[in-house]
Design an enzyme around this catalytic site. Sequence first.
Site, PDB file in Angstrom:
ATOM      1  N   SER A  59       0.779  -1.093   0.158  1.00  0.00           N
ATOM      2  CA  SER A  59       0.041   0.005   0.045  1.00  0.00           C
ATOM      3  C   SER A  59       0.946   1.105   0.115  1.00  0.00           C
ATOM      4  O   SER A  59       0.165   2.435  -0.309  1.00  0.00           O
ATOM      5  CB  SER A  59      -1.057   0.189   1.417  1.00  0.00           C
ATOM      6  OG  SER A  59      -0.165  -0.090   2.464  1.00  0.00           O
ATOM      7  N   ASP A  97      -2.826   8.087   8.648  1.00  0.00           N
ATOM      8  CA  ASP A  97      -3.650   7.184   9.305  1.00  0.00           C
ATOM      9  C   ASP A  97      -2.629   6.416  10.262  1.00  0.00           C
ATOM     10  O   ASP A  97      -1.452   6.780  10.324  1.00  0.00           O
ATOM     11  CB  ASP A  97      -4.279   6.280   8.232  1.00  0.00           C
ATOM     12  CG  ASP A  97      -3.690   5.430   7.408  1.00  0.00           C
ATOM     13  OD1 ASP A  97      -2.378   5.387   7.567  1.00  0.00           O
ATOM     14  OD2 ASP A  97      -4.121   4.888   6.505  1.00  0.00           O
ATOM     15  N   HIS A 145       0.259   4.919   7.247  1.00  0.00           N
ATOM     16  CA  HIS A 145       0.819   5.445   6.196  1.00  0.00           C
ATOM     17  C   HIS A 145       1.102   6.965   6.425  1.00  0.00           C
ATOM     18  O   HIS A 145       0.512   7.769   7.305  1.00  0.00           O
ATOM     19  CB  HIS A 145      -0.190   5.624   5.087  1.00  0.00           C
ATOM     20  CG  HIS A 145      -1.039   3.931   4.667  1.00  0.00           C
ATOM     21  ND1 HIS A 145      -1.969   3.573   5.165  1.00  0.00           N
ATOM     22  CD2 HIS A 145      -0.275   3.106   3.958  1.00  0.00           C
ATOM     23  CE1 HIS A 145      -2.269   2.181   4.953  1.00  0.00           C
ATOM     24  NE2 HIS A 145      -0.999   1.981   4.103  1.00  0.00           N
TER      25      HIS A 145
END
Length: 360
Positions: free
Chosen positions: A44, A331, A334
């Site tokens: 991600s 978050d 990240h």
Amino acid sequence: MGSMGSIINGFASIIVIIVVVMLFVGFKACEARSDLVTYVFGDSLNEVGNNNFLNSLARSDYPWYGVDYNGGQPTGRFTNGRTIGDIISSKLGIESPPPYLSVSKDEDKLLKGLNYASGGAGILNHTGLYFIQRLSFDDQIQSFNQTKKAIERKIGKEAANKHCNEAMYFIGIGSNDYVNNFLQPFLADGQQYTHEEFLDLLLSTFEQQLTRLYQLGARKLVVHGLGPLGCIPSQRVKSRKGQCLKRVNQWVQDFNSKVQTLTTTLNKNLPNSHLLFADTYPVVLDLITNPSAYGLKVSNTSCCNVDRSIGGLCLPNSKVCKNRSEYVFWDAFHPSDAANVVLAHKLFSTLFTSSPLPSP
């Protein structure tokens, strides 16, 4: 790394920056090239939208993700704005490679570079299993194999081999193998293996995967190490005082050391291979430890008010901080756009000191 696994890679996203940078320096190019072709693999931290096309719980194609991206719309990037790869690509004068699943049948676009990264992905195929669908590193390599076959059909086998040999490959993977596997008390690997045994499993698998990419034509590869996983919000919440988890950070450094040795070994054993290990750990740790030195203020929690113990993603009903440019984390896993800008500028200026660079 998917939602949670994006942790280490989160800052490991630095990979793309270091990747592009080091590849340029190490392979005789210090200026932007419009003909540069890049293929990106990872989780991600590097994803730009592949999971939008999958039945995956590891996704970010909803608000508040993308609130500071062009147009303010979510794209599948796990941040409020740009990834490090986006920023570096802009500095080099090239476009960020599109997600593979968005153009997999467009042969013209296959020749210009692709991003195979998928949130929740790991070195091990069973990592991130509870996200349902995601492209593991093996899946991504197989997708690249399909890409090469399509290129061969279009321009011929010899030209396709030359194309693959000359392209650059950015690889940022491994965070989810810890965050969404070994560190999860309800999953088998953390119970079945000691860390040393788990590390051996990761490295033997990773060696086979990098060798497979080489067999498919990859010659110039940048492999980024993991960042200080023990310092991300989702891990800090496990300590009594919200401090970094020293044991997790030590495991990460052990992984990085082994991967660095692996790249050296592969360079010796694979003719004409050029693997570069990008050690992202020190610069990310410094940003987290001394955010004010970089114009940021908060590094122990995230801008988006998330449940750090369950999920950790920024949901549409989450409360978001007003001063988004002051937070290191977007978050629980990240980095924010502001942090990505700092990391991109720092690494880029370090490796490209001779020529002026436009702001992203």
